[in-house]
Motif scaffolding. Structure first.
Motif: not given
Length: 307
Positions: A137-162
């Protein structure tokens, strides 16, 4: 009376080989990014699996080993090649076209928690303990932090690459389970050679059809990058991986995922001038803490010191 099974430990030799393996894989992200400046994604993956397969065939010939002829085993090799080579190499290579090499390496570390979840879902003897669940759970929270929850909402090219890189690591996790089910009785070098041969048999025709013949006028820097990620970080790394696995066990190999990312981040900064956003470094810290909890080494050491 139950017999005590000795636990695998990291000897000095295992530490040296683990560090060497981490360096090989850590530098692979840089080599791949350099090659992608001149070589298409399809040909990058093709070069990686074809030349790695050639090297491992030479190793088998030198050792006097032969690959099995059973069609069932070759079908297993083909599925393994898809899950462990073709799919992740393609997804992660595409991701690297749009994000930093260091960030790709950070996200690559999710192979371990994904592997735990897949194994827990499939195998009765690999249930998810409370400690491992907390670490995952902590590892995946780290992944969410790395990508940024706001970026996941926008799903731009950078977010899709991640997300593509994460999909690649999930494919690695599926490959680990598939290998245990279908290839467990084979010698590691035979399994690796069969897998890469099957991957080459899939990628080479695809590259010729989709991209045409390979470019033979590549820059020396590109040729060196291809040679590195095919020979060193694929063929040699597989052989080294199985040596460390035999000496130190799969739990100790978790340390490799922690060592790869800093090496890749450093090389990306020095060679390519990359600068990762603070959230990526913060996310990696959380991911590393999650992997440390999954590993459990620190907790066992503290318990021993108390006793």
């Amino acid at each position: 009376m139950a017999r005590h099974t000795p636990q695998k430990t990291l000897s000095s030799r295992a530490w040296v080989e683990l560090a060497a393996l981490s360096c090989l894989w850590g530098a692979s992200f840089l080599a791949i990014r350099i090659a992608l400046d001149e070589v298409s994604l399809v040909w990058m993956v093709t070069h990686r699996v074809v030349w790695a397969a050639v090297v491992l065939w030479l190793v088998l010939a030198w050792r006097g080993e032969r690959l099995p002829r059973d069609p069932g085993i070759w079908a297993a090799f083909a599925v393994m090649g898809l899950l462990n080579n073709v799919i992740p190499f393609s997804l992660m290579g595409w991701g690297q076209l749009h994000i930093e090499t260091g960030l790709t390496a950070i996200l690559n570390a999710t192979t371990a928690p994904f592997g735990l979840l897949v194994a827990a879902a499939i195998f009765a003897d690999e249930r998810l303990t409370v400690r491992k669940a907390l670490g995952t759970g902590l590892a995946f929270f780290g992944v969410a932090t790395t990508i940024g929850l706001d970026n996941l909402r926008s799903l731009d090219l950078r977010s899709l690459a991640q997300l593509a890189v994460l999909a690649g690591t999930f494919s690695y996790a599926l490959a680990g389970a598939w290998s245990r089910v279908t290839l467990a009785g084979l010698k590691p070098e035979i399994a690796a050679t069969g897998m890469l041969t099957a991957s080459a048999a899939m990628m080479l025709p695809a590259a010729l059809v989709l991209e045409g013949p390979p470019d033979l006028s590549l820059e020396p820097r590109t040729i060196a990058a291809i040679a590195y990620f095919a020979v060193a970080s694929t063929a040699l790394a597989y052989l080294l991986y199985y040596r460390v696995l035999a000496m130190a066990g799969s739990a100790n190999l978790l340390l490799c995922t922690l060592l790869v990312a800093p090496i890749s981040i450093l090389l990306g900064a020095v060679v390519l001038g990359e600068r990762l956003p603070p959230q990526a470094l913060a996310g990696f810290s959380l991911l590393a803490a999650g992997l440390a909890i999954i590993d459990g080494r620190l907790f066992r050491r503290r318990r021993r010191l108390r006793d």
